[in-house]
Design an enzyme around this catalytic site. Sequence first.
Site, PDB file in Angstrom:
ATOM      1  N   CYS A   1       0.850  -1.189   0.000  1.00 36.70           N
ATOM      2  CA  CYS A   1       0.000   0.000   0.000  1.00 36.70           C
ATOM      3  C   CYS A   1       0.887   1.241   0.000  1.00 36.70           C
ATOM      4  O   CYS A   1       2.022   1.226   0.474  1.00 36.70           O
ATOM      5  CB  CYS A   1      -0.980  -0.001   1.161  1.00 36.70           C
ATOM      6  SG  CYS A   1      -0.266  -0.316   2.793  1.00 36.70           S
TER       7      CYS A   1
ATOM      8  N   PRO B   1       3.226  -2.312   4.031  1.00 36.36           N
ATOM      9  CA  PRO B   1       3.236  -0.856   3.843  1.00 36.36           C
ATOM     10  C   PRO B   1       4.483  -0.380   3.114  1.00 36.36           C
ATOM     11  O   PRO B   1       5.561  -0.973   3.239  1.00 36.36           O
ATOM     12  CB  PRO B   1       3.240  -0.327   5.280  1.00 36.36           C
ATOM     13  CG  PRO B   1       4.040  -1.359   6.027  1.00 36.36           C
ATOM     14  CD  PRO B   1       3.747  -2.694   5.363  1.00 36.36           C
ATOM     15  N   ASP B   2       4.336   0.680   2.346  1.00 33.66           N
ATOM     16  CA  ASP B   2       5.501   1.379   1.855  1.00 33.66           C
ATOM     17  C   ASP B   2       6.204   2.033   3.051  1.00 33.66           C
ATOM     18  O   ASP B   2       5.653   2.094   4.155  1.00 33.66           O
ATOM     19  CB  ASP B   2       5.087   2.435   0.832  1.00 33.66           C
ATOM     20  CG  ASP B   2       6.224   2.827  -0.105  1.00 33.66           C
ATOM     21  OD1 ASP B   2       7.388   2.499   0.203  1.00 33.66           O
ATOM     22  OD2 ASP B   2       5.951   3.471  -1.130  1.00 33.66           O
ATOM     23  N   VAL B   3       7.410   2.530   2.844  1.00 34.70           N
ATOM     24  CA  VAL B   3       8.192   3.119   3.933  1.00 34.70           C
ATOM     25  C   VAL B   3       7.406   4.240   4.611  1.00 34.70           C
ATOM     26  O   VAL B   3       6.900   5.148   3.943  1.00 34.70           O
ATOM     27  CB  VAL B   3       9.528   3.663   3.390  1.00 34.70           C
ATOM     28  CG1 VAL B   3      10.318   4.340   4.500  1.00 34.70           C
ATOM     29  CG2 VAL B   3      10.339   2.541   2.766  1.00 34.70           C
TER      30      VAL B   3
ATOM     31  N   ALA C   1       4.534   4.377   5.737  1.00 29.71           N
ATOM     32  CA  ALA C   1       3.131   4.514   5.340  1.00 29.71           C
ATOM     33  C   ALA C   1       2.163   4.013   6.406  1.00 29.71           C
ATOM     34  O   ALA C   1       0.960   4.196   6.281  1.00 29.71           O
ATOM     35  CB  ALA C   1       2.882   3.768   4.031  1.00 29.71           C
TER      36      ALA C   1
END
Length: 755
Positions: free
Chosen positions: A230, A263-265, A267
């Site tokens: 995401c 999750p993206d970094v 996020a």
Amino acid sequence: MKHSAQALVGLLLPSLIFARVYPRSNTTELGLLATGNVDLGDWADAYAKAQSLVAKMTNEEKISVITAGSVESAGWKALNFKDSAQGPQGYEYATGFGMTSALAQTWDKAAIYEQFKAIGDEFYGKGFQVANGPSTQPFGRTPYSGRLAEGLGQDAYLNGVATGLGTKAFVDAGVISGGKHFLLNEQETNRALRGDKQPYSAVVDDKALHETYLWPFYDAIKAGMGSVMCAMNKVNGSLSCENSDLLNKLLKTELGFPGQVQPDVSAQATPFGSANGGLDYGSSRIWGTQTLIQGIASGNLSQARLDDMAIRNIIPYYKSNLANGKQPPLAQQTDYVDVRANHSKIVRSVGAASIVLLKNINNALPLSKPRTMAIFGNSAGPATAGPNYQFTVDGSPSTYNGHLAGGAGSGMTSFPYLITPQHALTSRAAEDGTMIRWILNNTYTNTIPSLPTPPGLPPLLSGGTALHLDIPPYATGAEVCLVFINAFAGEGGDRTELRNTEQDALITTVASHCPNTIVVINTIGTRLVESWIENPNVTAVLYGMPLGQESGNSIVDVLYGAVNPSGRLTHTLAKNEGDYPGICTELVCNFVEGNLVDYKYFDSANVEPRFEFGFGLSYTTFSYSEVTITTTKPEALASKYATGKVGVGGRTDLWDEVASASVTVTNNGTVDGAEVVQLYISYPEEAAQPVRVLRGFEKITLPVGGQGSVDFGLKRRDLSFWDVEAQEWAVAKGTYMLSVGASSRDLRVSGTLVV
């Protein structure tokens, strides 16, 4: 001026209907695998194994699973994740593949699978279980987006086919495909949550959300994608990684995704917002054991949801057959674990196949043992240091001071070596006896006075210590001049320009002295050519993305005709910057263009591009027969709405083949070559679609005088539109126009299909 919101809304109406807001109280439960809302099909066995394993764990152990921990008592080892879709990032003894944006320009399904399979093999060989790719998005609603090197084209259908093939290749290699970014991660500007600074919120209508941005994820999930990343941004007001409507309802229920959401970094923001919003894998700092245990006791998190999170982390491990004990252990970056095999050959062949020939007058190409050659531009040769060093875009760069063959940030390429154009051209010149000179600088000026040319002699490309090293005499004296330029961008910064004054001046300077000037472009995303494309002394133009470690060889293969160019544009090259939307600088970004991204906007607004989507020349020519259209499964079109059960990849009947189209293509030129045959559909008015949309493509290779049949199978999905009111995929009754040709505007033959 960028095209206005008012103009776009006028084009979209009456199809612009903004997304409904679904009750949050129901979406978390909808996303649970245990509800049986999704028929798991060939995921059922992996689900049973994951369910059995999790049943043996305590809640503390389940929390360890979802926060990247191992559970020794259950025999569970934490998964190892790694970027990127160009190979295991930062690793030595790995292949420097071309960017996936270049791969998409091949329009070659076999090549797309082959490269992704080789990349997957390298991840597997280095001991990684999850490869963070393919990157279907950033999709490319604006060409200023900084990360388009990692994407797979600006058309939902092309992007979806490539993403699906990449996913299947990763699964076949024995690794988990971690697709990204979900969803509407379309720019770097304001993309991240930083302290109190909020990321932008992308607002898009429900129709475009399904028909453009979700479309490639249907393909990926159907093909076996086990992990979805995401995004950092918000979607319709909620953080992507806490957006239950997005993750639980759309991804996990409507698309039937059975795997893990990561999750993206940075996020992930809150413990229960992310857990209930649909995130399955996250930070132990946010998901502390005590926090989640207390959350279950207080009702902030259900036991069913925690179990579901743990199962979703494990199920793709079994689906990719990683439990068979055969995978090598995790290697460290500098360990001598050589996974390259014959992959350099793939890099070279894919690179050549991806190059688009935009212009070729007076048979400037292919070259044939030119007597003298001059090459210009810093993009022709190596950077001062490199190639295998880590760099990330910070700010807004526009060009790269060296030959651009890879990406940056999460899309960085790990090069074991780099063949530059200068290297490859020099080797070829040595074979052919060509006299070659170069100026590897865009603005070089020699301060040493030149010697006068003897009376009666033309300026010559010559040697010796008295040679005047400057651009005009080098260009004047050469039989062929090659100018190399690039456009650079990457994670961390969006582009500020689509052309470059310094590089364009170099081209016009060379062309003013050399009547046979050939331009070679390596670009990340769109690079406009309007400043010089009509110059009669610019005789040929090659247009490519970053091509990887064999870049120079791939380019020379096309320049000399060892490979007949067959790449096609995956985006539209406009005449003016104002024909594209720009970067949104606000915190609420309304994607008012809806489905009218790239060529769909140009067609709908009747804007003439310089080179259209799907365009590309060849050293030969092709002709097309009439198209034959058949309804193959009329009973599957009896219902307006898709009615199949929801499986992995959406309703099962969306994937039924319902019609076919076929055309015969003939190579009526003088050399063997490959043609990319493209099928576009225009829909009945009820579907509220763009003027035409891509719904099929095949690359066919033919000898001189040869002909072959190209067949397109059309799925129910290919004829469907998203009915916002019914919240289902629907097929409109009426006449569909099917057109086949060599680009979105070079349509050779057409026919109709009546539903």
